[in-house]
Design a protein around this motif. Structure first.
Motif, PDB file in Angstrom:
ATOM      1  N   ALA A  15       0.741  -1.295   0.042  1.00  0.00           N
ATOM      2  CA  ALA A  15       0.111  -0.044  -0.138  1.00  0.00           C
ATOM      3  C   ALA A  15       0.844   1.153   0.101  1.00  0.00           C
ATOM      4  CB  ALA A  15      -1.014   0.085   1.100  1.00  0.00           C
ATOM      5  N   LEU A  18       2.484   1.537  -3.704  1.00  0.00           N
ATOM      6  CA  LEU A  18       1.595   1.833  -4.712  1.00  0.00           C
ATOM      7  C   LEU A  18       1.471   3.247  -5.234  1.00  0.00           C
ATOM      8  CD1 LEU A  18      -0.253   0.130  -6.387  1.00  0.00           C
ATOM      9  CD2 LEU A  18      -2.071   0.266  -4.935  1.00  0.00           C
ATOM     10  N   PRO A  19       1.053   4.107  -4.551  1.00  0.00           N
ATOM     11  CA  PRO A  19       1.228   5.652  -5.086  1.00  0.00           C
ATOM     12  C   PRO A  19       2.494   6.050  -5.981  1.00  0.00           C
ATOM     13  CG  PRO A  19       0.526   5.793  -2.857  1.00  0.00           C
ATOM     14  CD  PRO A  19       1.142   4.406  -2.944  1.00  0.00           C
ATOM     15  N   LEU A  22       2.474   3.743  -9.199  1.00  0.00           N
ATOM     16  CA  LEU A  22       1.382   4.475 -10.174  1.00  0.00           C
ATOM     17  C   LEU A  22       1.890   5.570 -10.845  1.00  0.00           C
ATOM     18  CD1 LEU A  22      -1.852   3.463  -8.322  1.00  0.00           C
ATOM     19  CD2 LEU A  22      -0.778   2.549 -10.524  1.00  0.00           C
ATOM     20  N   GLU A  23       2.592   6.360 -10.117  1.00  0.00           N
ATOM     21  CA  GLU A  23       3.251   7.634 -10.547  1.00  0.00           C
ATOM     22  C   GLU A  23       4.099   7.677 -11.596  1.00  0.00           C
ATOM     23  OE1 GLU A  23       5.802  11.074  -8.377  1.00  0.00           O
ATOM     24  OE2 GLU A  23       3.875  10.719  -7.504  1.00  0.00           O
ATOM     25  N   GLU A  64      -8.727   3.016  -3.098  1.00  0.00           N
ATOM     26  CA  GLU A  64      -7.877   4.257  -2.579  1.00  0.00           C
ATOM     27  C   GLU A  64      -7.212   4.817  -3.715  1.00  0.00           C
ATOM     28  OE1 GLU A  64      -5.037   4.989   0.952  1.00  0.00           O
ATOM     29  OE2 GLU A  64      -6.635   3.745   1.412  1.00  0.00           O
ATOM     30  N   ASN A  65      -6.653   4.225  -4.640  1.00  0.00           N
ATOM     31  CA  ASN A  65      -5.741   4.763  -5.378  1.00  0.00           C
ATOM     32  C   ASN A  65      -6.082   5.072  -6.888  1.00  0.00           C
ATOM     33  OD1 ASN A  65      -2.755   4.880  -4.184  1.00  0.00           O
ATOM     34  ND2 ASN A  65      -3.580   3.119  -3.390  1.00  0.00           N
TER      35      ASN A  65
END
Length: 90
Positions: A15, A18-19, A22-23, A64-65
């Motif tokens: 978690a 993940l951000p 993805l970025e 959430e993402n």
């Protein structure tokens, strides 16, 4: 088999990364094979009683993402089903 706290620690790590992952992604199609491989490792280590918990956490993480978890909207279906929101079984 890993304990629930050990599984949660792995899910927490996923978690957190993940951000940023993805970025930095060049193309969305690159995401799913890598994510699916990590998910399979976690699910392999989960006892049958913990699989629902893991799937719910994964689904929440994707939501959430802003990641589309619906396999009908993806080029490749995930090896894990999205967590059911109908726990009551109506």
């Amino acid at each position: 088999m890993k304990t629930r706290p050990q599984l949660d620690a792995e899910l927490d790590r996923l978690a957190r990364m993940l951000p940023l992952w993805l970025e930095k992604l060049r193309h969305p199609a690159q995401f799913w094979p890598q994510f699916d491989a990590l998910v399979q490792e976690i699910l392999t280590d989960a006892a049958a009683d913990d699989r629902v918990h893991v799937l719910q956490r994964l689904h929440a993480m994707l939501v959430e993402n802003g990641v589309e978890a619906d396999p009908s909207k993806r080029e490749t279906a995930p090896p894990f089903p999205p967590a059911s929101s109908n726990a009551g079984g109506r």
